[in-house]
Motif scaffolding. Structure first.
Motif, PDB file in Angstrom:
ATOM      1  N   ALA A   1      45.990  43.519  41.957  1.00  0.00           N
ATOM      2  CA  ALA A   1      45.955  44.315  40.696  1.00  0.00           C
ATOM      3  C   ALA A   1      46.562  45.775  41.169  1.00  0.00           C
ATOM      4  O   ALA A   1      47.459  46.194  40.347  1.00  0.00           O
ATOM      5  CB  ALA A   1      44.780  44.531  40.285  1.00  0.00           C
ATOM      6  N   ARG A   2      46.213  46.302  42.192  1.00  0.00           N
ATOM      7  CA  ARG A   2      46.492  47.547  42.557  1.00  0.00           C
ATOM      8  C   ARG A   2      48.060  47.662  43.052  1.00  0.00           C
ATOM      9  O   ARG A   2      48.833  48.469  42.766  1.00  0.00           O
ATOM     10  CB  ARG A   2      45.683  48.052  43.894  1.00  0.00           C
TER      11      ARG A   2
ATOM     12  N   THR B   1      43.202  50.396  36.900  1.00  0.00           N
ATOM     13  CA  THR B   1      41.724  49.772  36.239  1.00  0.00           C
ATOM     14  C   THR B   1      42.058  48.212  35.756  1.00  0.00           C
ATOM     15  O   THR B   1      43.264  48.246  35.435  1.00  0.00           O
ATOM     16  CB  THR B   1      41.224  50.865  35.057  1.00  0.00           C
ATOM     17  N   LEU B   2      40.967  47.867  35.458  1.00  0.00           N
ATOM     18  CA  LEU B   2      41.191  46.368  34.904  1.00  0.00           C
ATOM     19  C   LEU B   2      39.947  46.451  33.770  1.00  0.00           C
ATOM     20  O   LEU B   2      39.033  47.039  33.905  1.00  0.00           O
ATOM     21  CB  LEU B   2      40.932  45.460  36.107  1.00  0.00           C
ATOM     22  N   ARG B   3      40.399  45.381  32.847  1.00  0.00           N
ATOM     23  CA  ARG B   3      39.319  45.460  31.789  1.00  0.00           C
ATOM     24  C   ARG B   3      38.468  44.286  32.345  1.00  0.00           C
ATOM     25  O   ARG B   3      39.025  43.028  32.474  1.00  0.00           O
ATOM     26  CB  ARG B   3      40.043  45.037  30.475  1.00  0.00           C
ATOM     27  N   VAL B   4      37.154  44.320  32.517  1.00  0.00           N
ATOM     28  CA  VAL B   4      36.064  43.355  33.057  1.00  0.00           C
ATOM     29  C   VAL B   4      35.081  43.368  32.002  1.00  0.00           C
ATOM     30  O   VAL B   4      35.081  43.888  31.407  1.00  0.00           O
ATOM     31  CB  VAL B   4      35.742  43.648  34.529  1.00  0.00           C
TER      32      VAL B   4
ATOM     33  N   HIS C   1      48.229  48.705  38.815  1.00  0.00           N
ATOM     34  CA  HIS C   1      46.985  48.955  37.874  1.00  0.00           C
ATOM     35  C   HIS C   1      45.940  49.441  38.624  1.00  0.00           C
ATOM     36  O   HIS C   1      45.293  48.981  39.617  1.00  0.00           O
ATOM     37  CB  HIS C   1      46.578  47.405  37.334  1.00  0.00           C
TER      38      HIS C   1
ATOM     39  N   GLN D   1      42.014  39.787  44.580  1.00  0.00           N
ATOM     40  CA  GLN D   1      42.263  40.152  43.349  1.00  0.00           C
ATOM     41  C   GLN D   1      42.553  41.575  43.056  1.00  0.00           C
ATOM     42  O   GLN D   1      43.459  41.995  42.300  1.00  0.00           O
ATOM     43  CB  GLN D   1      41.440  39.400  42.362  1.00  0.00           C
ATOM     44  N   LEU D   2      41.525  42.370  43.528  1.00  0.00           N
ATOM     45  CA  LEU D   2      41.649  43.730  43.395  1.00  0.00           C
ATOM     46  C   LEU D   2      43.053  44.415  44.166  1.00  0.00           C
ATOM     47  O   LEU D   2      43.572  45.201  43.391  1.00  0.00           O
ATOM     48  CB  LEU D   2      40.315  44.401  43.944  1.00  0.00           C
TER      49      LEU D   2
ATOM     50  N   GLN E   1      42.754  35.629  32.231  1.00  0.00           N
ATOM     51  CA  GLN E   1      41.437  36.033  31.774  1.00  0.00           C
ATOM     52  C   GLN E   1      40.449  35.061  32.176  1.00  0.00           C
ATOM     53  O   GLN E   1      40.603  33.864  32.253  1.00  0.00           O
ATOM     54  CB  GLN E   1      41.682  35.905  30.318  1.00  0.00           C
TER      55      GLN E   1
ATOM     56  N   VAL F   1      37.218  38.903  40.106  1.00  0.00           N
ATOM     57  CA  VAL F   1      37.949  39.960  40.784  1.00  0.00           C
ATOM     58  C   VAL F   1      37.283  40.082  42.038  1.00  0.00           C
ATOM     59  O   VAL F   1      35.962  40.731  42.085  1.00  0.00           O
ATOM     60  CB  VAL F   1      37.890  41.206  39.875  1.00  0.00           C
TER      61      VAL F   1
END
Length: 269
Positions: free
Chosen positions: A29-30, A36-39, A34, A25-26, A17, A21
């Motif tokens: 995550a993919r 989507t991410l909570r940003v 993932h 980092q993107l 946290q 991003v």
């Protein structure tokens, strides 16, 4: 062919946290499945530029006036750390005009004024904020450049009054505005981190204010730039680092380690 789980395994924490991003980092995550991410929401910064002598169009600046530069500079700095920006002005040095502009920034999370924070006859930032019902948290800090910094609140909005000289405006935005914007977006380490570097040239003893000397990095050493006037944009544009000199610091010889803040990307991030 790579062994199973060599990069990450099920249940592993891949991004803490507060992480920024970026492209890598993107992709991570993919790759972990993932979509989507909570940003954090990007804060909106309204930058209000003041000065009777300022002209908006730098290519149409008549004698006796100056092209407006602080608003564009501060907006670019804020955008470099993820904020959305809205620029207003340059406005005349008029208390009522500035107060109207501050009231008009109702949708902003942070309101930044450039110039008008000092004590001259044409400095109206404090008065305009008072007219808007803003609370003043503090005014003036013991740093050079940038002493007449003003910080206050207007409802849920934060207000920063930056000095008018461009180097002062840059340094105070870099030290106060950018960490604020990083913190608003959940950054783990919003404050800049100093890096100890050896001096390439000596520095005199520190004065009665903490000084941030514009400098350059060459061959792993910090070179203080000779021009320290707060109006010098050429020196500011040439700087790679800010050399941090404490109040009353003893003279520093060649090779002495000094704390440096790396500006990076022309000081934007």
């Amino acid at each position: 062919i790579r062994r199973r789980g060599f990069d990450f395994v099920a249940g592993a924490a891949l991004l803490d946290q507060g992480s920024v991003v970026g492209p890598a980092q993107l992709a991570l995550a993919r790759a972990a499945g993932h979509g989507t991410l909570r940003v954090a929401r990007r804060p909106l910064v309204s930058v209000i530029e003041c000065g009777d002598e300022l002209v908006a169009d730098p290519e149409a600046c008549p004698p006796g006036h100056l092209p407006a530069s602080n608003g564009a500079m501060v907006a670019a700095m804020a955008a470099g750390v993820g904020a959305r920006t809205d620029r207003v002005g340059p406005l005349a040095d008029n208390r009522a005009t500035l107060a109207d502009a501050i009231r008009g920034a109702a949708g902003a999370d942070v309101i930044v004024t450039t110039a008008g924070a000092s004590v001259g006859d044409h400095d109206h930032a404090r008065g305009a904020l008072a007219d808007c019902g803003a609370g003043l948290a503090f005014w003036r800090v013991a740093i050079r450049p940038g002493k007449p910094l003003m910080v206050g609140t207007l409802g849920r909005r934060l207000v920063l009054g930056l000095p008018g000289n461009p180097a002062s405006s840059f340094v105070t935005a870099w030290l106060f505005l950018l960490p604020l914007l990083r913190a608003m977006q959940g950054a783990r380490d919003p404050l800049p981190t100093p890096l100890a570097m050896p001096l390439a040239e000596p520095l005199p003893a520190g004065g009665d204010r903490r000084e941030f000397v514009r400098g350059q990095l060459r061959d792993g050493r910090a070179i203080p730039l000779p021009e320290r006037d707060s109006s010098s944009l050429r020196t500011l544009a040439a700087a790679d680092v800010l050399i941090d000199r404490a109040i009353g610091a003893p003279p520093a010889a060649i090779g002495s380690p000094v704390d440096c803040f790396y500006l990076g990307n022309g000081g934007i991030a």
